[in-house]
Design a protein around this motif. Sequence first.
Motif, PDB file in Angstrom:
ATOM      1  N   GLN A 262       3.900   5.899  -5.338  1.00 24.71           N
ATOM      2  CA  GLN A 262       3.889   5.961  -6.917  1.00 24.71           C
ATOM      3  C   GLN A 262       2.680   6.870  -7.292  1.00 24.71           C
ATOM      4  OE1 GLN A 262       3.443   1.897  -7.770  1.00 24.71           O
ATOM      5  NE2 GLN A 262       5.882   1.464  -7.156  1.00 24.71           N
ATOM      6  N   ALA A 263       1.522   6.702  -6.778  1.00 31.70           N
ATOM      7  CA  ALA A 263       0.578   7.653  -7.115  1.00 31.70           C
ATOM      8  C   ALA A 263       0.440   8.791  -6.935  1.00 31.70           C
ATOM      9  CB  ALA A 263      -0.953   6.926  -6.516  1.00 31.70           C
TER      10      ALA A 263
ATOM     11  N   ASP B 254      -1.592  10.890  -9.881  1.00 28.53           N
ATOM     12  CA  ASP B 254      -2.612   9.940 -10.446  1.00 28.53           C
ATOM     13  C   ASP B 254      -3.734   9.722  -9.658  1.00 28.53           C
ATOM     14  OD1 ASP B 254      -3.899   7.648 -11.655  1.00 28.53           O
ATOM     15  OD2 ASP B 254      -2.096   6.481 -12.116  1.00 28.53           O
TER      16      ASP B 254
ATOM     17  N   ARG C  55       2.503   1.763  -3.273  1.00 26.24           N
ATOM     18  CA  ARG C  55       1.547   2.295  -4.616  1.00 26.24           C
ATOM     19  C   ARG C  55       1.099   3.681  -4.332  1.00 26.24           C
ATOM     20  NH1 ARG C  55      -3.311  -0.730  -4.847  1.00 26.24           N
ATOM     21  NH2 ARG C  55      -2.829  -1.683  -2.574  1.00 26.24           N
TER      22      ARG C  55
ATOM     23  N   GLN D 285      -6.751   9.019 -10.428  1.00 29.03           N
ATOM     24  CA  GLN D 285      -7.484   7.594 -10.303  1.00 29.03           C
ATOM     25  C   GLN D 285      -6.976   6.510  -9.437  1.00 29.03           C
ATOM     26  OE1 GLN D 285      -8.011   5.989 -14.473  1.00 29.03           O
ATOM     27  NE2 GLN D 285      -9.287   4.479 -13.619  1.00 29.03           N
ATOM     28  N   ALA D 286      -5.603   6.615  -9.468  1.00 30.03           N
ATOM     29  CA  ALA D 286      -4.914   5.551  -8.620  1.00 30.03           C
ATOM     30  C   ALA D 286      -5.248   5.678  -7.203  1.00 30.03           C
ATOM     31  CB  ALA D 286      -3.336   5.210  -8.898  1.00 30.03           C
ATOM     32  N   LEU D 287      -5.151   7.118  -6.956  1.00 32.94           N
ATOM     33  CA  LEU D 287      -5.426   7.778  -5.331  1.00 32.94           C
ATOM     34  C   LEU D 287      -6.951   7.415  -5.136  1.00 32.94           C
ATOM     35  CD1 LEU D 287      -3.541  11.196  -5.459  1.00 32.94           C
ATOM     36  CD2 LEU D 287      -3.004   8.868  -4.316  1.00 32.94           C
ATOM     37  N   ASP D 288      -7.828   7.461  -5.942  1.00 32.60           N
ATOM     38  CA  ASP D 288      -9.198   7.281  -5.486  1.00 32.60           C
ATOM     39  C   ASP D 288      -9.489   5.751  -5.118  1.00 32.60           C
ATOM     40  OD1 ASP D 288     -11.900   8.063  -5.523  1.00 32.60           O
ATOM     41  OD2 ASP D 288     -12.338   6.602  -7.108  1.00 32.60           O
ATOM     42  N   SER D 289      -8.593   5.037  -6.205  1.00 35.43           N
ATOM     43  CA  SER D 289      -8.678   3.350  -6.014  1.00 35.43           C
ATOM     44  C   SER D 289      -8.103   3.048  -4.696  1.00 35.43           C
ATOM     45  CB  SER D 289      -8.023   2.838  -7.153  1.00 35.43           C
ATOM     46  OG  SER D 289      -8.830   2.899  -8.268  1.00 35.43           O
ATOM     47  N   LEU D 290      -7.152   3.740  -4.328  1.00 36.98           N
ATOM     48  CA  LEU D 290      -6.333   3.306  -3.135  1.00 36.98           C
ATOM     49  C   LEU D 290      -7.388   3.537  -1.824  1.00 36.98           C
ATOM     50  CD1 LEU D 290      -2.583   4.524  -3.725  1.00 36.98           C
ATOM     51  CD2 LEU D 290      -3.324   2.127  -2.811  1.00 36.98           C
TER      52      LEU D 290
ATOM     53  N   GLU E 293      -9.881   1.018  -1.007  1.00 36.17           N
ATOM     54  CA  GLU E 293      -9.159   0.052  -0.230  1.00 36.17           C
ATOM     55  C   GLU E 293      -9.219   0.028   1.199  1.00 36.17           C
ATOM     56  OE1 GLU E 293      -5.288  -0.972  -1.846  1.00 36.17           O
ATOM     57  OE2 GLU E 293      -6.050  -0.795  -3.783  1.00 36.17           O
TER      58      GLU E 293
ATOM     59  N   TYR F 213       0.737  -1.180  -0.126  1.00 33.28           N
ATOM     60  CA  TYR F 213      -0.152  -0.104  -0.178  1.00 33.28           C
ATOM     61  C   TYR F 213       0.943   1.188  -0.082  1.00 33.28           C
ATOM     62  CZ  TYR F 213      -2.792   3.863   2.020  1.00 33.28           C
ATOM     63  OH  TYR F 213      -3.287   5.013   2.214  1.00 33.28           O
TER      64      TYR F 213
END
Length: 271
Positions: free
Chosen positions: A231-232, A237, A228, A239-244, A247, A225
């Motif tokens: 990296q986000a 990013d 990632r 979209q990646a932050l929203d996905s994280l 979680e 976690y």
Amino acid sequence: MIQFQSEHVTVFQSVLYQTTTTVIQTKDMVLLVDLNWLPNEIDEIKHYVDTIKGERDTYLLFTHGDFDHIIGYQAFPYAKVIGSIALAHSSEKEQKLEMIREFDNKHYISRNYPIEFPKVDVVIDKDGQQLRLGDTTLTFYLAPGHTEDGLITIIEPLGIMIAGDYLSNFELPFIYQSAKAYQQTMEKAARIFAEYTIQLLVPGHGHATTDPLEMKRRLDVATDYLERLCQAVTANDEQALDSLYKEHAFLSSFTKYCHEENINIMKREYM
């Protein structure tokens, strides 16, 4: 309620945030960890300790100074207190006490003991520092990242790891102090797992486990976690932050705030 129990260990779990209070008994001592939350829960723990204590010394270990972990401090005024040097010299003592008072007042809660910040008797200021009590040895590791004043404690010969607010079965990292320090603490946890035979892992929130594979899974989840998230953040990013964020367990305004704090601290340290 009692979440886990064995000959030497009883783990109580509060209805609030699945916060744990651990009671460990050996022939040398009784150790309480992070006594919390509600008055009836603390009374249950206190009654249990009173029934098993006998003539043994009682120690109260604080894994860190978040208000939910110190809230039961004065329910055991005779206990010898163990904490990190950062806890002993915290600059946020009054802020943490005000959070307790605000919580109690908001929910009309009365307690039968005073609200005070822990006064540390045994100060831990370096990795590997030990407290020997007869045949029982407590080995301490400074564990900053979630907060500055965190501690991880190994209790031998029982093979118990008290992790504080790390290595939960459901809670992703909440970075209140430093992302880099959190990553370093996870690296330190990996070294601890390699050095010791851990037979019981107790997190500050969630379930204790005796399964080595589950212990490794929790470490891998936290490490992945953090990687990632870094990296986000550095790639901006969204979209990646929203996905994280999605979680996280128990999505709420609280987890939203913690997610945003994670991002802000990552930005400060890596950008």
